[in-house]
Every structure is written in structure tokens, then in C-alpha cells.
Design a protein around this motif. Structure first.
Motif, PDB file in Angstrom:
ATOM      1  N   GLN A 105       0.821  -1.204   0.000  1.00 18.76           N
ATOM      2  CA  GLN A 105       0.000   0.000   0.000  1.00 18.76           C
ATOM      3  C   GLN A 105       0.862   1.265   0.000  1.00 18.76           C
ATOM      4  O   GLN A 105       1.858   1.338   0.727  1.00 18.76           O
ATOM      5  CB  GLN A 105      -0.923   0.029   1.229  1.00 18.76           C
ATOM      6  N   PRO A 106       0.468   2.277  -0.756  1.00 18.20           N
ATOM      7  CA  PRO A 106       1.198   3.551  -0.775  1.00 18.20           C
ATOM      8  C   PRO A 106       0.631   4.528   0.254  1.00 18.20           C
ATOM      9  O   PRO A 106       0.150   5.599  -0.092  1.00 18.20           O
ATOM     10  CB  PRO A 106       0.953   4.052  -2.207  1.00 18.20           C
ATOM     11  N   THR A 107       0.687   4.132   1.510  1.00 26.87           N
ATOM     12  CA  THR A 107       0.119   4.984   2.560  1.00 26.87           C
ATOM     13  C   THR A 107       1.216   5.587   3.430  1.00 26.87           C
ATOM     14  O   THR A 107       1.065   5.761   4.627  1.00 26.87           O
ATOM     15  CB  THR A 107      -0.854   4.180   3.435  1.00 26.87           C
ATOM     16  N   GLY A 108       2.331   5.913   2.808  1.00 23.82           N
ATOM     17  CA  GLY A 108       3.470   6.475   3.528  1.00 23.82           C
ATOM     18  C   GLY A 108       4.732   5.795   3.053  1.00 23.82           C
ATOM     19  O   GLY A 108       4.700   4.816   2.308  1.00 23.82           O
ATOM     20  N   ASN A 109       5.863   6.323   3.470  1.00 25.18           N
ATOM     21  CA  ASN A 109       7.129   5.745   3.046  1.00 25.18           C
ATOM     22  C   ASN A 109       7.254   4.294   3.487  1.00 25.18           C
ATOM     23  O   ASN A 109       6.822   3.926   4.577  1.00 25.18           O
ATOM     24  CB  ASN A 109       8.299   6.534   3.661  1.00 25.18           C
ATOM     25  N   ALA A 117      -5.584   1.340  -0.660  1.00 24.18           N
ATOM     26  CA  ALA A 117      -5.231   2.458   0.222  1.00 24.18           C
ATOM     27  C   ALA A 117      -6.443   3.319   0.553  1.00 24.18           C
ATOM     28  O   ALA A 117      -6.582   3.813   1.681  1.00 24.18           O
ATOM     29  CB  ALA A 117      -4.141   3.310  -0.417  1.00 24.18           C
ATOM     30  N   ILE A 118      -7.357   3.525  -0.420  1.00 22.24           N
ATOM     31  CA  ILE A 118      -8.464   4.450  -0.179  1.00 22.24           C
ATOM     32  C   ILE A 118      -9.615   3.820   0.599  1.00 22.24           C
ATOM     33  O   ILE A 118     -10.647   4.463   0.788  1.00 22.24           O
ATOM     34  CB  ILE A 118      -8.983   5.091  -1.484  1.00 22.24           C
ATOM     35  N   THR A 119      -9.452   2.572   1.077  1.00 18.91           N
ATOM     36  CA  THR A 119     -10.452   2.036   2.004  1.00 18.91           C
ATOM     37  C   THR A 119     -10.478   2.874   3.280  1.00 18.91           C
ATOM     38  O   THR A 119     -11.467   2.867   4.013  1.00 18.91           O
ATOM     39  CB  THR A 119     -10.168   0.564   2.345  1.00 18.91           C
ATOM     40  N   LEU A 120      -9.380   3.548   3.572  1.00 16.97           N
ATOM     41  CA  LEU A 120      -9.319   4.607   4.581  1.00 16.97           C
ATOM     42  C   LEU A 120      -8.982   5.895   3.832  1.00 16.97           C
ATOM     43  O   LEU A 120      -8.178   5.876   2.911  1.00 16.97           O
ATOM     44  CB  LEU A 120      -8.253   4.308   5.638  1.00 16.97           C
ATOM     45  N   TRP A 121      -9.581   7.009   4.232  1.00 16.54           N
ATOM     46  CA  TRP A 121      -9.435   8.245   3.471  1.00 16.54           C
ATOM     47  C   TRP A 121      -7.977   8.648   3.338  1.00 16.54           C
ATOM     48  O   TRP A 121      -7.203   8.587   4.296  1.00 16.54           O
ATOM     49  CB  TRP A 121     -10.210   9.393   4.121  1.00 16.54           C
ATOM     50  N   GLN A 122      -7.597   9.047   2.121  1.00 19.59           N
ATOM     51  CA  GLN A 122      -6.240   9.507   1.842  1.00 19.59           C
ATOM     52  C   GLN A 122      -6.292  10.899   1.222  1.00 19.59           C
ATOM     53  O   GLN A 122      -7.170  11.179   0.398  1.00 19.59           O
ATOM     54  CB  GLN A 122      -5.542   8.562   0.849  1.00 19.59           C
ATOM     55  N   ASP A 123      -5.362  11.735   1.595  1.00 15.35           N
ATOM     56  CA  ASP A 123      -5.213  13.012   0.923  1.00 15.35           C
ATOM     57  C   ASP A 123      -4.767  12.731  -0.518  1.00 15.35           C
ATOM     58  O   ASP A 123      -3.765  12.034  -0.732  1.00 15.35           O
ATOM     59  CB  ASP A 123      -4.166  13.871   1.635  1.00 15.35           C
ATOM     60  N   PRO A 124      -5.501  13.226  -1.522  1.00 16.68           N
ATOM     61  CA  PRO A 124      -5.200  12.866  -2.914  1.00 16.68           C
ATOM     62  C   PRO A 124      -3.771  13.185  -3.348  1.00 16.68           C
ATOM     63  O   PRO A 124      -3.116  12.367  -4.010  1.00 16.68           O
ATOM     64  CB  PRO A 124      -6.222  13.681  -3.715  1.00 16.68           C
ATOM     65  N   LEU A 170      -1.425  10.768  -1.695  1.00 23.37           N
ATOM     66  CA  LEU A 170      -1.511   9.420  -2.271  1.00 23.37           C
ATOM     67  C   LEU A 170      -0.668   9.327  -3.542  1.00 23.37           C
ATOM     68  O   LEU A 170       0.056   8.346  -3.743  1.00 23.37           O
ATOM     69  CB  LEU A 170      -2.967   9.066  -2.560  1.00 23.37           C
ATOM     70  N   LYS A 171      -0.740  10.343  -4.382  1.00 20.30           N
ATOM     71  CA  LYS A 171       0.074  10.342  -5.603  1.00 20.30           C
ATOM     72  C   LYS A 171       1.564  10.360  -5.264  1.00 20.30           C
ATOM     73  O   LYS A 171       2.358   9.622  -5.857  1.00 20.30           O
ATOM     74  CB  LYS A 171      -0.289  11.544  -6.472  1.00 20.30           C
ATOM     75  N   ALA A 172       1.929  11.207  -4.292  1.00 16.17           N
ATOM     76  CA  ALA A 172       3.338  11.293  -3.904  1.00 16.17           C
ATOM     77  C   ALA A 172       3.829   9.980  -3.312  1.00 16.17           C
ATOM     78  O   ALA A 172       4.930   9.510  -3.629  1.00 16.17           O
ATOM     79  CB  ALA A 172       3.532  12.435  -2.908  1.00 16.17           C
ATOM     80  N   HIS A 173       3.007   9.366  -2.462  1.00 17.98           N
ATOM     81  CA  HIS A 173       3.412   8.112  -1.819  1.00 17.98           C
ATOM     82  C   HIS A 173       3.509   6.978  -2.833  1.00 17.98           C
ATOM     83  O   HIS A 173       4.360   6.094  -2.709  1.00 17.98           O
ATOM     84  CB  HIS A 173       2.422   7.743  -0.709  1.00 17.98           C
ATOM     85  N   THR A 174       2.646   7.012  -3.852  1.00 22.67           N
ATOM     86  CA  THR A 174       2.718   5.985  -4.894  1.00 22.67           C
ATOM     87  C   THR A 174       4.062   6.069  -5.606  1.00 22.67           C
ATOM     88  O   THR A 174       4.723   5.042  -5.850  1.00 22.67           O
ATOM     89  CB  THR A 174       1.566   6.156  -5.896  1.00 22.67           C
TER      90      THR A 174
END
Length: 332
Positions: free
Chosen positions: A9-13, A44-51, A54-58
Motif C-alpha cells: 500500500q502507498p500509505t506512507g514511506n 489504500a483508499i479504504t481509509l481516506w487519503q489526501d489525494p 496518495l500520488k506522492a506516496h505511490t
């Protein structure tokens, strides 16, 4: 050749636990399997992500995987949302999997917490999307941590029920691959908790983006106990922080916990931490430098992911088409 599917998941480094428990093993597995590596932004978006985040983390996760040695030319690396076949098959699996199966998923209970009624439908049903991630490529093996074994069992159950419902042997029953001596790296602040991107304290983890000074500081501050390091495995009983740091040493040195205990038996943590820091910097430093090089050119990362998605869809499209035909969907 057997085919692997694995996602992150791209939810952080990415952090040390991701590297030791997953990414490093992926690099090794490339020699023996056809690999499909996926950055699961739909999960990742099953929990809210700042758009924007999310792009940066991806991109950051892609950069970390490439820097660690994932070969995106020989194998496939892409972000999940670029291949809609995952979602299409997931809907079929929503109609194959049973409510009772999802009710047993412990990760939903952990993530939803006490406020289950306010959790998203996606969070509840995402194990079916995970099954689709794997089976839309007819993957035969999935590298998993202990905490994901239950979801892989659901994927096997879903494949088996689909095959039974439609009287075919269409989907394989994917096998788990649990590899390495540090498949479950624990927090540097609490040896009883898994190292996590979501922990409020950045000192709980070593991020793949951390430089040498930051790695040194985090390991220096890592929680320990007042006793010297033990001289036997039995001596780790009730000492989760000591066990965690020795396991990290073992994994980074491609050794075993027993070998780490033998090397450091009776020594003080301060002395051990200095050697552990040198080892961690030696292993992670080159990856950190490569990550920075990749992140300096986001367009190049995007091109890798786009190419990977096209190749992924070339694999998944005929499998999805046949699954839809078996279900009875009319196609011209």
C-alpha cells in the motif's frame, strides 16, 4: 514458470519492516518466478487519503522498490488503479465469497476499531479485491507476512468456490510464501507492536528515506532493557525489544537469531547498537541514494508504472474475459 503476485500500500514511506519482510524477498524471488508487483492504491483508499499525498506516496513506493532492486523491465511493476480488471473481477468475487468469510477477517476488526458502523464498505470487502488482485493473473504464489495469511486463505476459498460453482478448474489455489528471518519486524519503541507507517512516532520505525544520521539516531533511541544481551534463545523470554533488535541484525546480515545471539552474548546494548547502526547504514544507504535519484525524475517513475500497467493488463484481460464468460456475461 510459477507466477508471483505481491502488493504494497502507498500509505506512507516504506520502512525497514517492509524492506526486510517483503521488498528484499521480492528482489530474490525475481530469479525463480515470473513476478507481478503492484502498488495497491485502490486498497489504500479504504481509509481516506489526501489525494496529493496518495500520488506522492505511490511514486515514493515505486522509487523504493526500484532502488532496492526490483527489475521493472524483466518483471511487472505498476499501480493497481491503472488496471480496472482488478475491480471487475472483485465484483464477481463479491458475489462468490460469503458474508461469513468476511466476518471472520481480523484485519477489518483491527482497522475499523469500535466504530465499525462508520467504516467504509471498501474496508469490509477489500479481501475480495485482494483475491481478485491475485487471481486475475492466475498467480500461483503470494509472498505474505503472518498477518496476511488469513486473506490468502480467503483467496483460496474464493477460487475453490468459483471453480465448484461453475464446474471448472479455472483459478489456481495460490500458495503462501513466508520467507526470511524478519517477516515481522517490530516497533523500535515497543517490541510487542509491529513496525508500522501509521505509528504516530517516527522514532518507532526506520524509513527507507532515512539518511545515515537519522538511522543512527533512531537506533540509539530504540527502546531496550537494563540487562546485557542474552547468551541463549531462552534468555530472550520476556525481552521483546532485545529479540526485535537481534532479529533485525540477523535479517540485515542474512544470518539467524542464534548467530546474532552468539556474536553479541553478554554485551551491552550501547555497544551492540553501534554495530547494528553500521550494518543498517551499509545496507540501506545505497538504497536511499538510489531512491533520491528516482524521485528527482517523477515523470520517469510514471512511465515505468504506465508501462507496467499495460503489460499487467495484457496478462489479466484474457483471464478476466474467460471468467466473465464462465459466469455468463454476454460479450460481443
Amino acid at each position: 514458470m510459477n507466477r508471483i503476485f505481491s502488493g504494497v500500500q502507498p500509505t506512507g514511506n516504506l520502512h525497514l519492516g517492509n524492506y526486510l519482510g517483503a521488498v528484499r524477498n521480492w528482489v530474490t524471488l525475481q530469479n525463480d518466478y515470473e513476478c507481478v508487483f503492484c502498488i495497491v492504491d485502490m486498497h489504500a483508499i479504504t481509509l481516506w487519503q489526501d489525494p496529493a499525498a496518495l500520488k506522492a506516496h505511490t511514486r515514493e513506493v515505486a522509487a523504493a522498490m526500484l532502488a532496492a532492486g526490483v527489475d521493472a523491465k524483466k518483471h511487472i511493476l505498476f499501480n493497481q488503479s491503472q488496471n480496472p480488471d482488478h475491480a471487475q473481477l472483485a465484483w464477481i468475487f463479491n458475489c462468490v465469497a460469503r458474508i461469513g468469510w468476511l466476518n471472520r477477517m481480523t484485519q477489518f476488526k483491527d482497522k475499523a476499531g469500535k466504530n465499525r458502523e462508520n467504516a467504509s464498505v471498501g474496508l469490509y470487502a477489500y479481501p475480495n479485491l485482494m483475491s481478485a488482485d491475485i487471481l486475475v493473473y492466475k498467480a500461483t504464489h503470494v509472498p505474505v507476512g503472518e498477518d496476511q495469511k488469513q486473506h490468502l486463505e480467503l483467496a483460496r476459498d474464493t477460487a475453490q468456490k468459483f471453480n465448484s460453482d461453475y464446474g471448472v478448474e479455472f483459478f489456481p489455489l495460490p500458495e503462501p510464501l513466508i520467507l526470511g528471518s524478519a517477516t515481522r519486524v517490530m516497533s523500535l519503541r515497543d517490541g510487542a507492536k509491529k513496525m508500522s507507517k501509521s505509528d504516530e512516532s517516527d522514532y518507532s520505525r526506520i524509513n527507507m528515506t532515512d539518511d545515515a544520521d537519522t538511522i543512527s539516531l533512531k537506533l540509539k533511541k530504540a527502546k531496550t532493557d537494563p540487562l546485557p544481551l542474552p547468551d541463549s534463545v531462552e534468555g530472550l523470554e520476556g525481552r521483546p525489544e532485545a529479540a526485535n533488535l537481534l532479529d533485525i541484525w540477523a535479517a540485515l546480515s542474512d544470518g539467524t537469531r542464534a548467530a546474532a545471539i552468539e556474536r553479541f552474548a553478554g554485551r551491552q546494548f550501547s555497544e551492540f547498537k553501534k554495530e547494528l547502526t553500521d550494518l543498517a547504514v551499509a545496507v540501506l544507504g545505497p538504497i536511499n541514494s538510489e531512491m533520491k535519484r528516482y524521485l528527482a525524475d517523477p515523470a520517469a517513475i510514471d512511465a515505468v508504472l504506465k508501462s507496467g500497467a499495460e503489460r499487467a493488463r495484457a496478462l489479466s484481460a484474457p483471464i478476466l474475459a474467460e471468467a466473465e464468460n464462465l459466469v455468463g456475461f454476454l460479450r460481443p
